[in-house]
Enzyme design. Structure first.
Site, PDB file in Angstrom:
ATOM      1  N   LYS A  52       0.796  -1.225   0.015  1.00 27.62           N
ATOM      2  CA  LYS A  52      -0.226   0.091  -0.019  1.00 27.62           C
ATOM      3  C   LYS A  52       0.869   1.161   0.159  1.00 27.62           C
ATOM      4  O   LYS A  52       0.713   2.315   0.535  1.00 27.62           O
ATOM      5  CB  LYS A  52      -0.953   0.015   1.349  1.00 27.62           C
ATOM      6  CG  LYS A  52      -1.865  -1.266   1.282  1.00 27.62           C
ATOM      7  CD  LYS A  52      -2.802  -1.226   2.314  1.00 27.62           C
ATOM      8  CE  LYS A  52      -3.566  -2.388   2.345  1.00 27.62           C
ATOM      9  NZ  LYS A  52      -4.480  -2.668   1.158  1.00 27.62           N
ATOM     10  N   CYS A  53       1.980   1.427  -0.764  1.00 24.99           N
ATOM     11  CA  CYS A  53       2.931   2.400  -0.725  1.00 24.99           C
ATOM     12  C   CYS A  53       2.628   3.092  -2.254  1.00 24.99           C
ATOM     13  O   CYS A  53       2.315   2.443  -3.155  1.00 24.99           O
ATOM     14  CB  CYS A  53       4.316   1.540  -0.660  1.00 24.99           C
ATOM     15  SG  CYS A  53       5.555   2.815  -0.587  1.00 24.99           S
ATOM     16  N   GLY A  54       3.295   4.327  -2.170  1.00 23.16           N
ATOM     17  CA  GLY A  54       3.355   4.996  -3.553  1.00 23.16           C
ATOM     18  C   GLY A  54       4.229   4.328  -4.461  1.00 23.16           C
ATOM     19  O   GLY A  54       3.974   4.476  -5.726  1.00 23.16           O
ATOM     20  N   THR A  62       4.520   0.864  -5.019  1.00 21.60           N
ATOM     21  CA  THR A  62       4.183  -0.328  -4.767  1.00 21.60           C
ATOM     22  C   THR A  62       4.185  -0.730  -6.482  1.00 21.60           C
ATOM     23  O   THR A  62       4.438  -1.868  -7.025  1.00 21.60           O
ATOM     24  CB  THR A  62       2.663  -0.439  -4.401  1.00 21.60           C
ATOM     25  OG1 THR A  62       2.755  -0.503  -2.887  1.00 21.60           O
ATOM     26  CG2 THR A  62       2.012  -1.971  -4.472  1.00 21.60           C
TER      27      THR A  62
END
Length: 159
Positions: free
Chosen positions: A35-37, A39
């Site tokens: 759930k990371c920018g 990803t």
């Protein structure tokens, strides 16, 4: 000094796995999150893995929830996400810590051999990448902002 491939880590199922299974290969070890920018880098990591696997290259993913709680799921949820969303075929291990007193020994070693900017050892965010040569030596560290495709030339030099 012990090669990186001599480390034992936890597999996604919780069992102990030896990185010795990857000895003799060029490796890109990455702390990941779902759930990371960053990803979407899974796409580029998988492209590298598939593109160079026949030449002895592998990506190894280590999920980490230490940065903004961006990897909240359990092993099954992480595996499902990686497979269904990004068709990941490279090994994704158990969730670990990469910083602090509970940091995984593998990442302690990676950080000590390849410090970040200005000699900092702490990993700043998800998708920090470490390139390992066929002898198990740390060759380079890449920031989360470094896209996987930007590492191609360095990988090719080691293959």
């Amino acid at each position: 000094m012990t090669a990186i491939t001599q480390f034992e880590v936890k597999a996604a199922d919780g069992s102990t796995a030896s990185l010795d299974a990857h000895a003799g290969k060029v490796l890109l070890i990455v702390n990941t999150a779902s759930k990371c920018g960053f990803t979407p880098q899974y796409t580029g990591l998988e492209a590298l893995h598939r593109g160079y696997s026949e030449r002895g290259f592998e990506v190894l993913g280590f999920p980490c929830n230490q940065f903004g709680a961006q990897e909240p799921g359990d092993a099954a949820e992480i595996a499902n996400f990686c497979s269904l969303t990004y068709d990941v075929t490279f090994p994704v291990f158990a969730k670990i810590d990469v910083n602090g007193p509970t940091a995984d020994p593998l990442f302690e070693r990676l950080k000590s051999e390849a410090p970040g900017l200005l000699g900092s050892k702490a990993i700043k965010w998800n998708f920090t990448k470490f390139l390992i040569d066929r002898e198990g030596n740390v060759v380079a560290r890449y920031a989360p902002t470094t896209k996987p495709e930007e590492i191609r030339k360095d990988i090719e030099k080691l293959l």
